[in-house]
Write a protein that holds these residues in place. Structure first.
Motif, short mmCIF file in Angstrom:
data_model
loop_
_atom_site.label_atom_id
_atom_site.label_comp_id
_atom_site.label_asym_id
_atom_site.label_seq_id
_atom_site.Cartn_x
_atom_site.Cartn_y
_atom_site.Cartn_z
N MET A 1 45.59 26.03 30.92
CA MET A 1 45.71 27.45 31.20
C MET A 1 44.88 27.85 32.43
SD MET A 1 47.23 30.07 30.15
CE MET A 1 47.19 31.81 30.17
N LYS A 2 43.68 27.27 32.52
CA LYS A 2 42.82 27.57 33.67
C LYS A 2 43.48 27.13 34.97
CE LYS A 2 39.00 29.10 31.73
NZ LYS A 2 38.68 30.49 31.82
N ARG A 3 44.16 25.98 34.91
CA ARG A 3 44.84 25.46 36.10
C ARG A 3 45.97 26.39 36.53
NH1 ARG A 3 48.99 21.56 37.25
NH2 ARG A 3 48.54 20.58 39.25
N LEU A 4 46.74 26.88 35.56
CA LEU A 4 47.81 27.83 35.87
C LEU A 4 47.25 29.12 36.46
CD1 LEU A 4 50.23 27.46 32.83
CD2 LEU A 4 50.64 26.77 35.19
N GLU A 5 46.13 29.56 35.92
CA GLU A 5 45.50 30.77 36.45
C GLU A 5 45.05 30.56 37.89
OE1 GLU A 5 41.84 33.86 35.48
OE2 GLU A 5 42.32 32.29 34.04
N LYS B 1 36.39 37.91 35.77
CA LYS B 1 36.63 36.49 35.97
C LYS B 1 36.73 36.20 37.46
CE LYS B 1 38.97 34.20 32.41
NZ LYS B 1 40.14 33.90 31.69
N GLY B 2 36.02 35.19 37.90
CA GLY B 2 36.14 34.79 39.29
C GLY B 2 35.46 35.72 40.27
N ALA B 3 34.74 36.71 39.79
CA ALA B 3 34.06 37.63 40.69
C ALA B 3 32.79 36.97 41.18
CB ALA B 3 33.74 38.95 39.99
N ALA B 4 32.82 36.54 42.40
CA ALA B 4 31.64 35.90 42.98
C ALA B 4 30.82 36.97 43.67
CB ALA B 4 32.08 34.84 43.99
N PRO B 5 29.51 37.02 43.40
CA PRO B 5 28.70 38.03 44.05
C PRO B 5 28.64 37.80 45.56
CG PRO B 5 27.33 36.51 42.79
CD PRO B 5 28.75 36.16 42.52
N VAL B 6 28.75 38.87 46.29
CA VAL B 6 28.67 38.81 47.75
C VAL B 6 27.21 38.64 48.12
CG1 VAL B 6 29.15 40.05 49.88
CG2 VAL B 6 30.70 40.28 47.93
N GLN B 7 26.93 37.83 49.13
CA GLN B 7 25.56 37.60 49.53
C GLN B 7 24.92 38.94 49.91
OE1 GLN B 7 25.05 34.26 51.85
NE2 GLN B 7 22.87 34.51 52.14
N LEU C 1 44.43 38.43 32.32
CA LEU C 1 43.62 37.23 32.52
C LEU C 1 42.13 37.53 32.52
CD1 LEU C 1 45.78 35.41 35.22
CD2 LEU C 1 45.43 34.71 32.84
N ILE C 2 41.73 38.70 32.99
CA ILE C 2 40.29 39.01 33.03
C ILE C 2 39.83 39.86 31.85
CG2 ILE C 2 40.19 38.87 35.55
CD1 ILE C 2 39.95 42.00 35.51
N ALA C 3 40.76 40.40 31.07
CA ALA C 3 40.42 41.35 30.00
C ALA C 3 39.42 40.79 28.98
CB ALA C 3 41.68 41.85 29.30
N PRO C 4 39.59 39.59 28.44
CA PRO C 4 38.64 39.14 27.41
C PRO C 4 37.19 39.13 27.90
CG PRO C 4 40.56 37.71 27.44
CD PRO C 4 40.68 38.63 28.63
N GLN C 5 36.98 38.57 29.08
CA GLN C 5 35.61 38.51 29.61
C GLN C 5 35.12 39.91 29.97
OE1 GLN C 5 35.06 35.74 32.78
NE2 GLN C 5 32.96 36.37 33.16
#
Length: 174
Positions: A1-5, A157-163, A145-149
């Motif tokens: 599932m992660k791969r499909l996402e 999900k996948g939100a990387a903090p900006v420097q 896809l992001i709702a559970p978290q």
């Protein structure tokens, strides 16, 4: 599932890159032709405008995934932990209902415009208006896809903090 996402998010990102790349190429070619030959492409502005519409709707889902849309969190922040989760869950349900409604409205608009042609490109407006249901459908998929978290932790999900992002928030709060 992660791969499909990952494939889904990557394909969505590449679609944006291609659209964003095509827009300056078309407009740049039109400007160059206008100044070098005295003639311009009659369809360039229209194509760039319709690509901008598609880019906006296709990119909205990725922006949602990254938490890049405007959010006012005062109410959520004032609630205790369980209340925050309930509020975020209600928000997800409300957004899913709204996005679903907009898919239906977008399909209706696209169907109404299927026989009218754009002035310069001479393609059915159906292809322009199809951006709306496609974009809202992508929003639904990204949200699911992001709702559970998001509901559990209030993060994306996948939100990387900006420097420098954390330092900016601390400076704003301090």
């Amino acid at each position: 599932m992660k791969r499909l996402e990952r494939i889904f998010v990557s394909a969505n990102g590449w679609a944006l890159i291609l659209i964003l790349g095509a827009m300056p190429l078309i407009v740049g070619a039109n400007i160059s032709l206008r100044y070098l030959t005295g003639h311009s492409l009659s369809w360039a502005d229209e194509a760039a405008r319709y690509l901008m519409i598609w880019m906006t709707f296709i990119g909205a889902g990725l922006a949602l995934r990254m938490g890049a849309h405007v959010a006012i969190t005062n109410l959520q922040d004032s609630l205790p932990g369980p209340g925050q989760k309930i509020l975020r869950g209600a928000l997800v349900v409300g957004l899913l209902i709204f996005f679903g409604f907009m898919v239906s409205v977008g399909i209706e608009y696209a169907q109404r415009m299927q026989f009218q042609l754009t002035p310069a490109l001479r393609v059915p407006f159906l292809y322009v208006y199809a951006a709306m249901p496609v974009g809202f459908l992508l929003l639904i998929v990204h949200l699911l896809l992001i709702a559970p978290q998001f509901v559990r932790a209030g993060t994306y999900k996948g939100a990387a903090p900006v420097q420098g992002d954390a330092a900016m928030r601390e400076g704003a709060n301090g």
